[in-house]
Design an enzyme around this catalytic site. Structure first.
Site, PDB file in Angstrom:
ATOM      1  N   ASP A   1       9.470  -7.160   2.364  1.00 60.11           N
ATOM      2  CA  ASP A   1       9.484  -6.667   3.735  1.00 60.11           C
ATOM      3  C   ASP A   1      10.898  -6.191   4.019  1.00 60.11           C
ATOM      4  O   ASP A   1      11.875  -6.841   3.633  1.00 60.11           O
ATOM      5  CB  ASP A   1       9.062  -7.755   4.712  1.00 60.11           C
ATOM      6  CG  ASP A   1       8.572  -7.143   6.015  1.00 60.11           C
ATOM      7  OD1 ASP A   1       7.673  -6.294   5.961  1.00 60.11           O
ATOM      8  OD2 ASP A   1       9.103  -7.493   7.087  1.00 60.11           O
ATOM      9  N   THR A   2      10.971  -5.036   4.652  1.00 59.69           N
ATOM     10  CA  THR A   2      12.275  -4.405   4.872  1.00 59.69           C
ATOM     11  C   THR A   2      12.456  -4.062   6.330  1.00 59.69           C
ATOM     12  O   THR A   2      11.504  -3.689   7.011  1.00 59.69           O
ATOM     13  CB  THR A   2      12.355  -3.103   4.038  1.00 59.69           C
ATOM     14  OG1 THR A   2      12.305  -3.439   2.661  1.00 59.69           O
ATOM     15  CG2 THR A   2      13.638  -2.339   4.304  1.00 59.69           C
TER      16      THR A   2
ATOM     17  N   ASN B   1       0.835  -1.205   0.000  1.00 59.74           N
ATOM     18  CA  ASN B   1       0.000   0.000   0.000  1.00 59.74           C
ATOM     19  C   ASN B   1       0.866   1.248   0.000  1.00 59.74           C
ATOM     20  O   ASN B   1       0.368   2.358   0.143  1.00 59.74           O
ATOM     21  CB  ASN B   1      -0.932   0.010   1.227  1.00 59.74           C
ATOM     22  CG  ASN B   1      -2.104  -0.938   1.016  1.00 59.74           C
ATOM     23  OD1 ASN B   1      -2.771  -0.875  -0.017  1.00 59.74           O
ATOM     24  ND2 ASN B   1      -2.336  -1.822   1.974  1.00 59.74           N
TER      25      ASN B   1
ATOM     26  N   GLY C   1      10.459   7.142   4.840  1.00 59.26           N
ATOM     27  CA  GLY C   1      10.927   6.358   5.995  1.00 59.26           C
ATOM     28  C   GLY C   1      12.186   6.945   6.610  1.00 59.26           C
ATOM     29  O   GLY C   1      12.289   8.141   6.885  1.00 59.26           O
TER      30      GLY C   1
ATOM     31  N   HIS D   1       5.334   5.025  -2.588  1.00 60.40           N
ATOM     32  CA  HIS D   1       6.757   5.237  -2.907  1.00 60.40           C
ATOM     33  C   HIS D   1       7.381   3.940  -3.412  1.00 60.40           C
ATOM     34  O   HIS D   1       8.130   3.928  -4.374  1.00 60.40           O
ATOM     35  CB  HIS D   1       7.536   5.694  -1.673  1.00 60.40           C
ATOM     36  CG  HIS D   1       7.042   6.958  -1.073  1.00 60.40           C
ATOM     37  ND1 HIS D   1       7.471   8.198  -1.481  1.00 60.40           N
ATOM     38  CD2 HIS D   1       6.144   7.167  -0.096  1.00 60.40           C
ATOM     39  CE1 HIS D   1       6.866   9.122  -0.774  1.00 60.40           C
ATOM     40  NE2 HIS D   1       6.047   8.526   0.075  1.00 60.40           N
ATOM     41  N   LYS D   2       7.075   2.847  -2.710  1.00 69.26           N
ATOM     42  CA  LYS D   2       7.632   1.556  -3.091  1.00 69.26           C
ATOM     43  C   LYS D   2       7.126   1.121  -4.453  1.00 69.26           C
ATOM     44  O   LYS D   2       7.883   0.601  -5.263  1.00 69.26           O
ATOM     45  CB  LYS D   2       7.191   0.498  -2.072  1.00 69.26           C
ATOM     46  CG  LYS D   2       8.051   0.396  -0.884  1.00 69.26           C
ATOM     47  CD  LYS D   2       7.789  -0.960  -0.314  1.00 69.26           C
ATOM     48  CE  LYS D   2       7.910  -0.993   1.156  1.00 69.26           C
ATOM     49  NZ  LYS D   2       7.383  -2.237   1.704  1.00 69.26           N
TER      50      LYS D   2
ATOM     51  N   ARG E   1      16.226  -2.634  -1.536  1.00 68.21           N
ATOM     52  CA  ARG E   1      15.103  -3.073  -2.379  1.00 68.21           C
ATOM     53  C   ARG E   1      15.557  -3.212  -3.830  1.00 68.21           C
ATOM     54  O   ARG E   1      15.174  -4.145  -4.523  1.00 68.21           O
ATOM     55  CB  ARG E   1      13.937  -2.085  -2.264  1.00 68.21           C
ATOM     56  CG  ARG E   1      12.624  -2.647  -2.755  1.00 68.21           C
ATOM     57  CD  ARG E   1      11.409  -1.874  -2.251  1.00 68.21           C
ATOM     58  NE  ARG E   1      11.700  -0.509  -1.949  1.00 68.21           N
ATOM     59  CZ  ARG E   1      11.889  -0.033  -0.718  1.00 68.21           C
ATOM     60  NH1 ARG E   1      11.771  -0.821   0.327  1.00 68.21           N
ATOM     61  NH2 ARG E   1      12.178   1.224  -0.520  1.00 68.21           N
TER      62      ARG E   1
END
Ligand code: IMP
Length: 193
Positions: A69-70, A9, A150, A12-13, A178
């Site tokens: 997931d980071t 959601n 972030g 940015h990603k 990423r």
């Protein structure tokens, strides 16, 4: 071109990953796939969370999909905030709250080494497969730059003299956790055609 639903959601990603997979796969957002609602993220490892998020999409669509997931792992904080990076300052906290808490926790610390680590889980025909990327760097003592999201303003990758938030997205994507995890995914997709 093949379609993959990206279980995030985070706009940015989505933008980052679309840029990284341009010409290689069409990235379908949750909204485009007609999916709504909060994706569960309750595992205690990055791999577990990535699987949980991808599985949520797979169970609802039966279509190939992936999730990432980071975590930001800070040496002087014994690897915290790690898998809890999104909720470091509390359940409904903002990026700003998290950065403030991190800067407070790092006050006076001389060892400022940290790393971002991303795990991607791709579900293809129901089978999960994992890809990982990591970037090492350090935690700055204050915010620099306005880009990214972030913890970007307080993370400076090794061999650079600027924070992630001061870099153009193309540069961040080439060296980021990423970016590296997505490259592994791209390589796999290219070889599995
Ligand atoms: P997620 O689980 O991949 O959504 O990432 C967890 C948290 O890590 C996010 O809420 C951000 O605070 C942080 N994070 C993830 N990727 C990045 C990045 O590229 N830069 C800065 N912070 C990030």
């Amino acid at each position: 071109m093949r379609e993959l639903i990206f279980a995030t959601n985070n706009k940015h990603k989505l933008e980052e990953v679309r840029q990284l997979l341009e010409g290689k796969a069409t990235i379908v957002s949750l909204a485009q796939a007609g999916l709504e609602g909060e994706i569960p993220e309750t595992a205690d490892t990055l791999q577990g969370n990535a699987l949980q998020k991808a599985q949520w999409v797979w169970e609802r669509t039966g279509k190939d999909c992936f999730a990432d997931d980071t975590g930001l792992e800070v040496n002087a904080l014994d690897g915290a905030p790690g898998v809890y990076s999104a909720r470091y300052a509390g359940e409904h906290c903002t990026f700003d709250d998290n950065v403030n808490k991190l800067l407070d926790a790092m006050e006076g610390k001389t060892n400022r080494k940290a790393a971002f680590r991303t795990v991607i889980c791709l579900i293809e025909g129901g089978e999960p497969r994992y890809f990982e990327g990591k970037v090492e760097g350090c935690i700055l003592t204050e915010r620099y730059g306005k880009g990214g999201f972030g913890y970007d303003p307080v993370f400076m990758p090794d061999r650079f003299a600027v924070s992630f938030a001061e870099m153009p997205l193309e540069v961040k994507n080439q060296i980021s956790h990423r970016g590296l995890a997505v490259s592994q995914l791209v390589q796999y997709l290219a070889n599995s055609k």
